[in-house]
Design a protein around this motif. Structure first.
Motif, PDB file in Angstrom:
ATOM      1  N   ARG A  47       0.832  -1.208   0.000  1.00  0.00           N
ATOM      2  CA  ARG A  47       0.000   0.000   0.000  1.00  0.00           C
ATOM      3  C   ARG A  47       0.867   1.259   0.000  1.00  0.00           C
ATOM      4  NH1 ARG A  47      -1.610   3.724   3.342  1.00  0.00           N
ATOM      5  NH2 ARG A  47      -0.450   2.819   5.075  1.00  0.00           N
ATOM      6  N   LEU A  48       1.918   1.281   0.850  1.00  0.00           N
ATOM      7  CA  LEU A  48       2.769   2.465   0.924  1.00  0.00           C
ATOM      8  C   LEU A  48       3.487   2.713  -0.404  1.00  0.00           C
ATOM      9  CD1 LEU A  48       4.321   2.057   4.497  1.00  0.00           C
ATOM     10  CD2 LEU A  48       2.618   3.719   3.763  1.00  0.00           C
ATOM     11  N   ILE A  49       3.994   1.636  -1.017  1.00  0.00           N
ATOM     12  CA  ILE A  49       4.745   1.796  -2.267  1.00  0.00           C
ATOM     13  C   ILE A  49       3.825   2.303  -3.376  1.00  0.00           C
ATOM     14  CG2 ILE A  49       5.967   0.543  -4.072  1.00  0.00           C
ATOM     15  CD1 ILE A  49       7.126  -1.249  -1.882  1.00  0.00           C
ATOM     16  N   LEU A  50       2.669   1.655  -3.545  1.00  0.00           N
ATOM     17  CA  LEU A  50       1.778   2.032  -4.636  1.00  0.00           C
ATOM     18  C   LEU A  50       1.182   3.414  -4.432  1.00  0.00           C
ATOM     19  CD1 LEU A  50      -0.058  -1.347  -5.328  1.00  0.00           C
ATOM     20  CD2 LEU A  50       1.837  -0.331  -6.568  1.00  0.00           C
ATOM     21  N   ASP A  51       0.855   3.772  -3.166  1.00  0.00           N
ATOM     22  CA  ASP A  51       0.288   5.099  -2.923  1.00  0.00           C
ATOM     23  C   ASP A  51       1.345   6.189  -3.078  1.00  0.00           C
ATOM     24  OD1 ASP A  51      -2.211   4.112  -2.495  1.00  0.00           O
ATOM     25  OD2 ASP A  51      -2.111   4.162  -0.304  1.00  0.00           O
ATOM     26  N   ALA A  52       2.639   5.856  -2.823  1.00  0.00           N
ATOM     27  CA  ALA A  52       3.689   6.859  -2.929  1.00  0.00           C
ATOM     28  C   ALA A  52       4.154   7.075  -4.361  1.00  0.00           C
ATOM     29  CB  ALA A  52       4.890   6.446  -2.056  1.00  0.00           C
ATOM     30  N   LEU A  53       3.854   6.151  -5.269  1.00  0.00           N
ATOM     31  CA  LEU A  53       4.293   6.305  -6.655  1.00  0.00           C
ATOM     32  C   LEU A  53       3.586   7.495  -7.317  1.00  0.00           C
ATOM     33  CD1 LEU A  53       4.357   2.613  -7.949  1.00  0.00           C
ATOM     34  CD2 LEU A  53       6.304   4.070  -7.479  1.00  0.00           C
ATOM     35  N   PRO A  54       4.329   8.322  -8.060  1.00  0.00           N
ATOM     36  CA  PRO A  54       3.702   9.459  -8.758  1.00  0.00           C
ATOM     37  C   PRO A  54       2.999   9.007 -10.031  1.00  0.00           C
ATOM     38  CG  PRO A  54       6.031   9.408  -9.220  1.00  0.00           C
ATOM     39  CD  PRO A  54       5.786   8.282  -8.252  1.00  0.00           C
ATOM     40  N   ALA A  55       2.103   8.061  -9.884  1.00  0.00           N
ATOM     41  CA  ALA A  55       1.408   7.490 -11.037  1.00  0.00           C
ATOM     42  C   ALA A  55       0.019   7.050 -10.595  1.00  0.00           C
ATOM     43  CB  ALA A  55       2.192   6.305 -11.609  1.00  0.00           C
ATOM     44  N   GLN A  56      -0.874   6.872 -11.591  1.00  0.00           N
ATOM     45  CA  GLN A  56      -2.225   6.371 -11.343  1.00  0.00           C
ATOM     46  C   GLN A  56      -2.239   4.885 -11.724  1.00  0.00           C
ATOM     47  OE1 GLN A  56      -5.000   8.806 -13.513  1.00  0.00           O
ATOM     48  NE2 GLN A  56      -3.812  10.658 -13.121  1.00  0.00           N
ATOM     49  N   ILE A  57      -2.483   4.025 -10.720  1.00  0.00           N
ATOM     50  CA  ILE A  57      -2.421   2.584 -10.930  1.00  0.00           C
ATOM     51  C   ILE A  57      -3.773   1.985 -10.556  1.00  0.00           C
ATOM     52  CG2 ILE A  57      -1.248   0.444 -10.301  1.00  0.00           C
ATOM     53  CD1 ILE A  57       1.189   2.119  -9.574  1.00  0.00           C
ATOM     54  N   ALA A  58      -4.289   1.109 -11.417  1.00  0.00           N
ATOM     55  CA  ALA A  58      -5.570   0.455 -11.134  1.00  0.00           C
ATOM     56  C   ALA A  58      -5.581  -0.913 -11.801  1.00  0.00           C
ATOM     57  CB  ALA A  58      -6.740   1.295 -11.641  1.00  0.00           C
ATOM     58  N   TYR A  59      -6.338  -1.836 -11.195  1.00  0.00           N
ATOM     59  CA  TYR A  59      -6.554  -3.163 -11.788  1.00  0.00           C
ATOM     60  C   TYR A  59      -8.055  -3.342 -11.981  1.00  0.00           C
ATOM     61  CZ  TYR A  59      -7.030  -8.192 -12.359  1.00  0.00           C
ATOM     62  OH  TYR A  59      -7.366  -9.422 -12.832  1.00  0.00           O
ATOM     63  N   VAL A  60      -8.456  -3.656 -13.217  1.00  0.00           N
ATOM     64  CA  VAL A  60      -9.863  -3.828 -13.580  1.00  0.00           C
ATOM     65  C   VAL A  60     -10.030  -5.261 -14.077  1.00  0.00           C
ATOM     66  CG1 VAL A  60     -11.733  -2.993 -15.037  1.00  0.00           C
ATOM     67  CG2 VAL A  60     -10.003  -1.392 -14.212  1.00  0.00           C
ATOM     68  N   LEU A  93      -7.232  -6.203 -16.675  1.00  0.00           N
ATOM     69  CA  LEU A  93      -6.193  -5.323 -17.227  1.00  0.00           C
ATOM     70  C   LEU A  93      -5.636  -4.448 -16.120  1.00  0.00           C
ATOM     71  CD1 LEU A  93      -7.287  -2.101 -17.669  1.00  0.00           C
ATOM     72  CD2 LEU A  93      -8.746  -3.283 -19.314  1.00  0.00           C
ATOM     73  N   ILE A  94      -4.367  -4.045 -16.323  1.00  0.00           N
ATOM     74  CA  ILE A  94      -3.666  -3.160 -15.390  1.00  0.00           C
ATOM     75  C   ILE A  94      -3.494  -1.807 -16.067  1.00  0.00           C
ATOM     76  CG2 ILE A  94      -1.558  -2.776 -14.071  1.00  0.00           C
ATOM     77  CD1 ILE A  94      -1.218  -5.818 -13.984  1.00  0.00           C
ATOM     78  N   ASN A  95      -3.941  -0.749 -15.401  1.00  0.00           N
ATOM     79  CA  ASN A  95      -3.816   0.606 -15.915  1.00  0.00           C
ATOM     80  C   ASN A  95      -2.660   1.309 -15.206  1.00  0.00           C
ATOM     81  OD1 ASN A  95      -5.149   3.259 -17.148  1.00  0.00           O
ATOM     82  ND2 ASN A  95      -4.585   3.695 -15.054  1.00  0.00           N
ATOM     83  N   LEU A  96      -1.704   1.862 -15.987  1.00  0.00           N
ATOM     84  CA  LEU A  96      -0.596   2.653 -15.468  1.00  0.00           C
ATOM     85  C   LEU A  96      -0.626   4.004 -16.169  1.00  0.00           C
ATOM     86  CD1 LEU A  96       1.991   3.023 -13.833  1.00  0.00           C
ATOM     87  CD2 LEU A  96       3.254   1.983 -15.704  1.00  0.00           C
ATOM     88  N   SER A  97      -0.891   5.082 -15.405  1.00  0.00           N
ATOM     89  CA  SER A  97      -1.011   6.425 -15.974  1.00  0.00           C
ATOM     90  C   SER A  97       0.032   7.332 -15.351  1.00  0.00           C
ATOM     91  CB  SER A  97      -2.421   6.989 -15.724  1.00  0.00           C
ATOM     92  OG  SER A  97      -3.391   6.137 -16.282  1.00  0.00           O
TER      93      SER A  97
END
Length: 955
Positions: free
Chosen positions: A455-468, A554-558
């Protein structure tokens, strides 16, 4: 009678012998068996207690590890809170300054917002500046107070030592005593404090130790619950049990619900007269058993039943773990076995007596053998038999005796097997319990660490990450993705993609989504509105197919690439402007030479008395046209950053007084003019005349943008740039004077914002607008090593911000040329040097009209030879840019070496580098083409040498 007596006597003897045998068997075997069975039950009690103690010890170790995890979790959270506060301050500070707030107003506004920031159990953020004053605190009683006024119960300073440590170390974790909000009682507090030297303050965030201990206490209570459940599966004898109490006398775990959780430190031990708690504590970890009397659940209040207890002490939890069992239950198994043996012996005695009475004559020898066998058995040889094989009653008695012994042996073996089986089962259950607890503890710890780290790593990344998933429903999003749509993560999970992104965006990206769900990755750019700003995102959709041919989602990386695109746009604009500037500079050079020839000849015709008046009427417009052309070339040179400048330290108070008077006279009455200048302004390093022209141009642009009136506001202040700042390009670190010119007009359009600095671009619908106003300002600023930026106010109107390099040292520079009064040049011989024949003829006529004798040269080398060979030369007029290795500066130096008192004037229509004149040529006047005869005469008068030039070779 004899027979009867013998029979009776024999029977009595036989009876006595059998009785003696049974008594011997009982005395030699039963006590040993009872002792062994008692020892086995006691060992089972010890094993159960030791296993539970080891389980509790492991729980304590797990609790200690949990406490360290809790502290580490709070450390990470406090770091995140302080870093988030710093980021919030930085963003809000930039926004506040853009809205027109000064530094003090911006800081005060942000500190007011931070006072309402809370997290955790009512925890908050506080800020102390370098003067040890609380500039942001949620409690009004502490807001704005000096930390030297705040002391603890012993009168010791609380905050200053922490601030000193933070200033020295930069950051760290510190403990001190502080009260909660709206409370007076001070408690131990654990804080993370970080120093931000660029802002001159420290930010602190903490958590109360009581809150940490509460989490650990909850963990300990969970351990008690787990032990209570474990005790339910452990049984000692019939009614024996395990219990736990602490040193305060509280019963923490007890199978009796009436005693569980109660205080029992007043209960007495009837045997010793002490409290039962003292006696239990006294035998803890000694290996000794406590003997006492207690009541039974079936006989409450009657403390006459004997019990024994074992106690182990666990210091980490302050737990006393004990086992207790009634003494008679430990002896019950042996007593049962003894009773069975006694019954069997009695039956055997009766049977033997009856048989002896009938077969008295046949029993002498068998009985002797039987007695021998009994002796062997009484000695512990349970495998011994009578070995009597007869078909009469003696044989039956011997067989019965052998069977009795065999049954006794089987009973003893069966009892041993049951005891061993029960002990083994208890050990297995204890081992399974320990293994299960270890696995649960390890799995829980690893799962929690993994989830927290992810959670800390993904929330700290300067990117929008989602799994649908393949139904286009969200399964996971990070904080950046949720905040981009103004939602919390919990509000996104489980919802359909179209519900979150909206109908328009969903229709736009739907082909890429379907493509990813079909197993093909796709990358595309898409604009988003985030926090009121238009941001460009680069989005990559990757299929999640752990099994080939089966896409589960799918994995979204923005990524936000707005800054990257803006940088590319600025670079292209800068390259375009540089190219246009080079073209403009080259054109200006040739055009100035042509204008000089035209103007010189037109002026000569105008000054000729023989010129007809009818012709003069046509010559004057032509002269004005040449002067207007010269003005245009001057603006082009300003844009191309090639205009000759005379930079100096500018007294802004004096300059703005003259400039305001000029602007005010040109503005209509419905435009209000406001000037705001900070105190103790630094002096910018620039050409004062060009700066005044730039301000006038900006004022005229503002006047055109406010046809119905408005306000023109000029704000001048000092600004030190110590961190990244972007205007038309990234600003170099240093000291600047910031000039902001704002109006309340229509503001810049999008096209105007992008093309404002291009020459000849204009939005005015008038014939005389050349479109060189802002481009001239841009060229002047960049040639002065400054920076410029355009913006629109949120409430309407445009703003132009200019940064000019400044010098903090307010030193006065005195021009050597002003140290003495000028003197007129004696009429004499002037050397004229220029490679353009037509232009040289025009200048020669002007010099002749001024009364000078002229000798011409078109090459620098020839001019130097003339200087060396003509001692009567009184002056030099030379172009700067010349063909060959020498230029006008070299010829001017040669002239001053040979003729120190001569007048030297440099002329140029385009100087690629003459705006950066050598230091020994800076006192020489520079005359820009085209020029009139009067301007040339004044230049010659001011060009007389009052102090010799410093020779380059002598420096």
């Amino acid at each position: 009678m004899l027979k009867s007596n013998l029979t009776q006597r024999f029977l009595l003897v036989i009876f006595a012998i059998i009785a003696a045998i049974i008594a011997a068997f009982y005395l030699y075997s039963v006590p040993l068996i009872k002792s062994k069975v008692f020892e086995i039950e006691r060992n089972a009690n010890h094993i159960a207690l030791n296993n539970v103690f080891e389980l509790a010890a492991k729980m304590h170790s797990s609790s200690q590890e949990y406490r360290e995890q809790v502290l580490e979790s709070h450390r990470q959270r406090l770091r995140a809170v302080v870093d988030s506060t710093a980021f919030f301050f930085s963003r809000q500070y930039e926004l506040a300054r853009k809205t027109g707030m000064n530094e003090e107003q911006a800081r005060h506004y942000i500190f007011q917002q931070l006072r309402t920031l809370t997290y955790g159990e009512g925890d908050y953020v506080w800020i102390v500046d370098e003067s040890f004053t609380l500039v942001s605190h949620p409690d009004p009683a502490y807001q704005g107070r000096s930390t030297y006024e705040l002391v603890d119960e012993n009168g010791q300073l609380i905050i200053p030592p922490v601030i000193d440590a933070a200033l020295a170390d930069g950051e760290g974790f510190y403990k001190y005593r502080w009260s909660r909000l709206n409370e007076k009682q001070k408690q131990e507090k654990f804080s993370y404090v970080k120093y931000f030297p660029e802002w001159h303050f420290v930010i602190g965030a903490g958590v109360y130790i009581d809150d940490v201990e509460a989490e650990v206490a909850a963990r300990r209570e969970a351990a008690l619950t787990e032990l209570r459940d474990a005790f339910a599966g452990i049984k000692i004898a019939d009614t024996g049990y395990l219990f736990i109490f602490d040193s305060s006398g509280r019963m923490l775990v007890h199978p009796n619900r009436n005693i569980d959780g109660s205080i029992f430190h007043t209960l007495k031990n009837p045997v010793t007269g002490n409290t039962i708690m003292q006696d239990l504590i006294s035998v803890a970890d000694t290996g000794k058993e406590l003997y006492y009397k207690w009541d039974r659940p079936t006989d409450p209040g009657n403390y006459s039943y004997e019990k024994v207890s074992l106690v182990r002490y666990l210091p980490g939890f302050d737990w006393y773990i004990g086992s207790t069992i009634y003494l008679e239950e430990l002896q019950a198994s042996s007593e049962v076995l003894a009773d069975r043996i006694l019954v069997i012996a009695t039956i055997a005695l009766l049977a033997a007596s009856l048989l002896a009475f009938v077969f008295v004559n046949m029993v002498t020898r068998p009985i002797r053998k039987l007695s021998e066998t009994a002796v062997r058995i009484s000695a512990g040889e349970l495998d011994a038999t009578t070995q009597i094989r007869r078909d009469d009653e003696i044989g039956v008695l011997a067989g019965a005796f052998d069977r009795m012994v065999d049954r006794l042996r089987q009973n003893i073996a069966l009892l041993d097997d049951k005891v061993n089986e029960r002990t083994l089962e208890l050990d297995q259950r204890n081992q399974q319990l320990r293994q299960a607890m270890d696995e649960i503890s390890a799995a829980s710890r690893n799962l929690k660490l993994l989830e927290e780290r992810q959670r800390l790593i993904l929330d700290a990344l300067p990117a929008q990450i989602a799994y649908v998933d393949n139904q286009q429903r969200y399964v996971f999003v990070n904080e950046g993705y949720a905040s981009a749509f103004g939602l919390a993560k919990s509000e996104v999970i489980g919802r359909h993609l179209s519900e979150i992104v909206g109908p328009k965006m969903y229709e736009d990206i739907r082909p890429q989504v379907e493509k990813a769900l079909n197993g093909t990755s796709s990358t595309f750019e898409y604009p988003l509105e985030i926090e009121g700003e238009r941001r460009i995102t680069k989005r990559t959709l990757m299929p999640f197919d752990p099994e080939p041919g089966r896409v589960l989602g799918l994995i979204n990386l923005s990524l936000d690439i707005t800054a990257e695109r803006e940088g590319e746009r600025r670079l292209q604009a800068a390259q375009r402007m540089h190219t246009v500037g080079q073209i403009a500079g080259g054109l200006s050079h040739d055009f100035n030479n042509l204008l000089s020839i035209l103007q010189g000849n037109l002026l000569a015709i105008q000054d000729n008395p023989a010129t007809p008046k009818e012709l003069l009427r046509h010559i004057e417009p032509a002269i004005r046209a040449t002067r207007r052309g010269a003005d245009i070339t001057q603006r082009l040179l300003a844009f191309a950053r090639r205009q000759p400048l005379s930079p100096s330290r500018i007294d802004l108070n004096a300059l703005m007084g003259d400039c305001l008077a000029l602007i005010e006279s040109s503005l209509p009455s419905n435009i209000i003019q406001t000037l705001v200048m900070d105190e103790e302004l630094w002096q910018p390093l620039a050409d004062p005349g060009q700066l005044e022209d730039a301000l006038v141009n900006l004022a005229f642009n503002a006047r055109a943008a406010m046809p119905k009136g408005g306000e023109l506001r000029i704000h001048i202040s000092n600004r030190s740039v110590s961190q990244t700042l972007l205007l038309d390009e990234q600003v170099a670190l240093g000291d600047y004077v910031e000039i902001t010119v704002c109006d309340t007009g229509c503001g810049f359009s999008q096209e105007g914002m992008e093309r404002a600095f291009e020459p000849f671009f204009t939005t005015r619908k008038v014939e005389n607008s050349s479109g060189l106003g802002l481009s001239m300002v841009y060229g002047f600023v960049k040639q002065s090593n400054g920076y410029i930026a355009l913006s629109n106010n949120t409430d309407g109107g445009a703003c132009i911000t200019i940064l000019l390099p400044a010098d903090r040292q307010l030193t006065e520079v005195r021009d050597l040329a002003d140290s003495e009064n000028g003197s007129s040049t004696e009429r004499g011989l002037i050397l004229l040097l220029d490679d353009e024949d037509d232009l040289r003829e025009v200048v020669r006529n002007q010099l002749s009209g001024l009364g000078y004798q002229v000798i011409e040269s078109r090459e620098p080398k020839e001019a130097c030879e003339l200087i060396d060979t003509l001692p009567e030369l009184n002056g030099l007029v030379s172009d700067i840019v010349m063909p060959g290795d020498l230029n006008g500066f070299d010829v001017a130096r040669q002239m001053r070496r040979q003729h120190p008192k001569s007048a030297v004037v440099l002329i140029s229509g385009f100087a690629s580098r003459h705006d950066e004149r050598p230091s020994d040529c800076r006192p020489l006047p520079l005359l820009r083409k085209p020029f009139s005869r009067e301007q040339l005469g004044k230049a010659l008068q001011s060009g007389e040498a009052r102090t010799p030039l410093i020779q380059e070779q002598e420096r």
